[in-house]
Design an enzyme around this catalytic site. Sequence first.
Site, mmCIF file in Angstrom:
data_model
loop_
_atom_site.group_PDB
_atom_site.id
_atom_site.type_symbol
_atom_site.label_atom_id
_atom_site.label_comp_id
_atom_site.label_asym_id
_atom_site.label_seq_id
_atom_site.Cartn_x
_atom_site.Cartn_y
_atom_site.Cartn_z
ATOM 1 N N ASN A 20 0.824 -7.122 12.595
ATOM 2 C CA ASN A 20 2.258 -7.027 12.324
ATOM 3 C C ASN A 20 2.573 -6.069 11.182
ATOM 4 O O ASN A 20 3.646 -6.118 10.602
ATOM 5 C CB ASN A 20 2.834 -8.408 11.990
ATOM 6 C CG ASN A 20 2.819 -9.326 13.198
ATOM 7 O OD1 ASN A 20 2.905 -8.848 14.321
ATOM 8 N ND2 ASN A 20 2.709 -10.620 12.966
ATOM 9 N N THR A 59 1.541 10.357 5.049
ATOM 10 C CA THR A 59 1.979 9.500 3.947
ATOM 11 C C THR A 59 2.488 8.205 4.553
ATOM 12 O O THR A 59 3.061 8.198 5.641
ATOM 13 C CB THR A 59 3.099 10.166 3.127
ATOM 14 O OG1 THR A 59 4.251 10.365 3.973
ATOM 15 C CG2 THR A 59 2.647 11.520 2.573
ATOM 16 N N ASP A 87 0.041 5.324 0.694
ATOM 17 C CA ASP A 87 -1.093 6.102 1.204
ATOM 18 C C ASP A 87 -0.848 7.602 1.226
ATOM 19 O O ASP A 87 0.233 8.058 1.633
ATOM 20 C CB ASP A 87 -1.389 5.723 2.670
ATOM 21 C CG ASP A 87 -1.876 4.308 2.822
ATOM 22 O OD1 ASP A 87 -2.517 3.801 1.904
ATOM 23 O OD2 ASP A 87 -1.610 3.712 3.882
ATOM 24 N N TRP A 139 -7.582 5.471 16.084
ATOM 25 C CA TRP A 139 -6.213 5.995 16.036
ATOM 26 C C TRP A 139 -6.032 7.307 15.269
ATOM 27 O O TRP A 139 -5.003 7.961 15.409
ATOM 28 C CB TRP A 139 -5.279 4.957 15.399
ATOM 29 C CG TRP A 139 -5.619 4.633 13.966
ATOM 30 C CD1 TRP A 139 -6.463 3.664 13.528
ATOM 31 C CD2 TRP A 139 -5.129 5.284 12.782
ATOM 32 N NE1 TRP A 139 -6.539 3.665 12.150
ATOM 33 C CE2 TRP A 139 -5.725 4.652 11.672
ATOM 34 C CE3 TRP A 139 -4.235 6.335 12.554
ATOM 35 C CZ2 TRP A 139 -5.473 5.036 10.350
ATOM 36 C CZ3 TRP A 139 -3.979 6.721 11.234
ATOM 37 C CH2 TRP A 139 -4.592 6.073 10.156
ATOM 38 N N GLU A 185 0.842 -1.192 0.000
ATOM 39 C CA GLU A 185 0.000 0.000 0.000
ATOM 40 C C GLU A 185 0.881 1.247 0.000
ATOM 41 O O GLU A 185 1.952 1.270 0.615
ATOM 42 C CB GLU A 185 -0.886 -0.016 1.256
ATOM 43 C CG GLU A 185 -2.082 0.894 1.198
ATOM 44 C CD GLU A 185 -3.077 0.590 2.316
ATOM 45 O OE1 GLU A 185 -3.570 -0.553 2.382
ATOM 46 O OE2 GLU A 185 -3.347 1.494 3.120
ATOM 47 N N GLU A 207 -3.214 10.144 3.345
ATOM 48 C CA GLU A 207 -4.366 10.125 4.243
ATOM 49 C C GLU A 207 -4.455 11.451 4.990
ATOM 50 O O GLU A 207 -3.457 11.927 5.523
ATOM 51 C CB GLU A 207 -4.233 8.991 5.269
ATOM 52 C CG GLU A 207 -4.222 7.604 4.660
ATOM 53 C CD GLU A 207 -3.967 6.515 5.687
ATOM 54 O OE1 GLU A 207 -4.787 5.590 5.764
ATOM 55 O OE2 GLU A 207 -2.953 6.589 6.404
#
Length: 227
Positions: free
Chosen positions: A75, A64, A48, A142, A46, A50
Site C-alpha cells: 500500500n 525522486t 529518495d 521494476w 522516505e 534513485e
Amino acid sequence: SGFKSLHPYRSGYFGAAVKLQPGYTAGVITSFYLSNNEEHPGNHDEIDIEFLGTTPGKPYTLQTNVYIRGSGDGNIIGREKKFHLWFDPTQDFHNYAIVWNPTEIIFLVDDVPIRRYQRKSDATFPLRPMWAYGSIWDASTWATEDGKYKADYNYQPFIGRYNNFKLGGCTADGPTTTSCQPPSASPSGATGLSQQQNSAMEWVLRNYLVYDYCQDPKRDHTQTPEC
C-alpha cells in the site's frame, strides 16, 4: 551494499557526489536517500534520489520520490517524478542533494533545483526523524522500463561511487535547542527558492521531466491530495 549516517535528523541538507557505472546496468539502482524504515518498519517515511539502471544507448533516469508513513504490504503511495539529465552521469562525479525542512523538500542536481515538494498538510509530508543512506541494489522487478530488463550478473561488478558528502542539519538525538535552524535552499536564506532558482527549475521541468505522478491517468489521485 550501502552506508548510513550516524545520526537521525529532523531537517537538513544532505548531499553527495555520485558517479554512475556505464554500460549495462539494467535492474540495478544506485541511490542516496533519507529513511526511517529501520525505526518504523512497515510504516516509514522516505525521501529518495534513485538512479534507475539502464541499457547501453539509453540515458539514466533519475527518480525522486517521497513516501509518508508507507506500509510494507503493497500500500505504499509513491510520489515519483522522473528526469533525464543534461549530462552523462557516468563520465564524472556530480552533486545530488536533498534539502528537507519543516515547510518543503527540494531536490538539487549540481545546485540546480529540479523538484520542490511543499508541505500542504501533515498527512502528505514526512515529519519524523530520518537517517541518510546510500546504497546499490538489485531492483530487477521494476527498475528498468517497469522490469522489462533485469539485472544481468555477467556485467558485474556493479559499482556506485560516492564522495564529497555534505550532511548538515538538526539532529534528532542532539539537544533540542532553538540554535538549530532548518536549512534553506535559497541563497538568501528565505523559505522557498530565489527567482533565479525558480527559472532554473522551470527549465529542468520543461526539458528533462519524463514522468510526474500527478499527471499519470492510471493513478488514484484521491490518494495524493497534494496534486
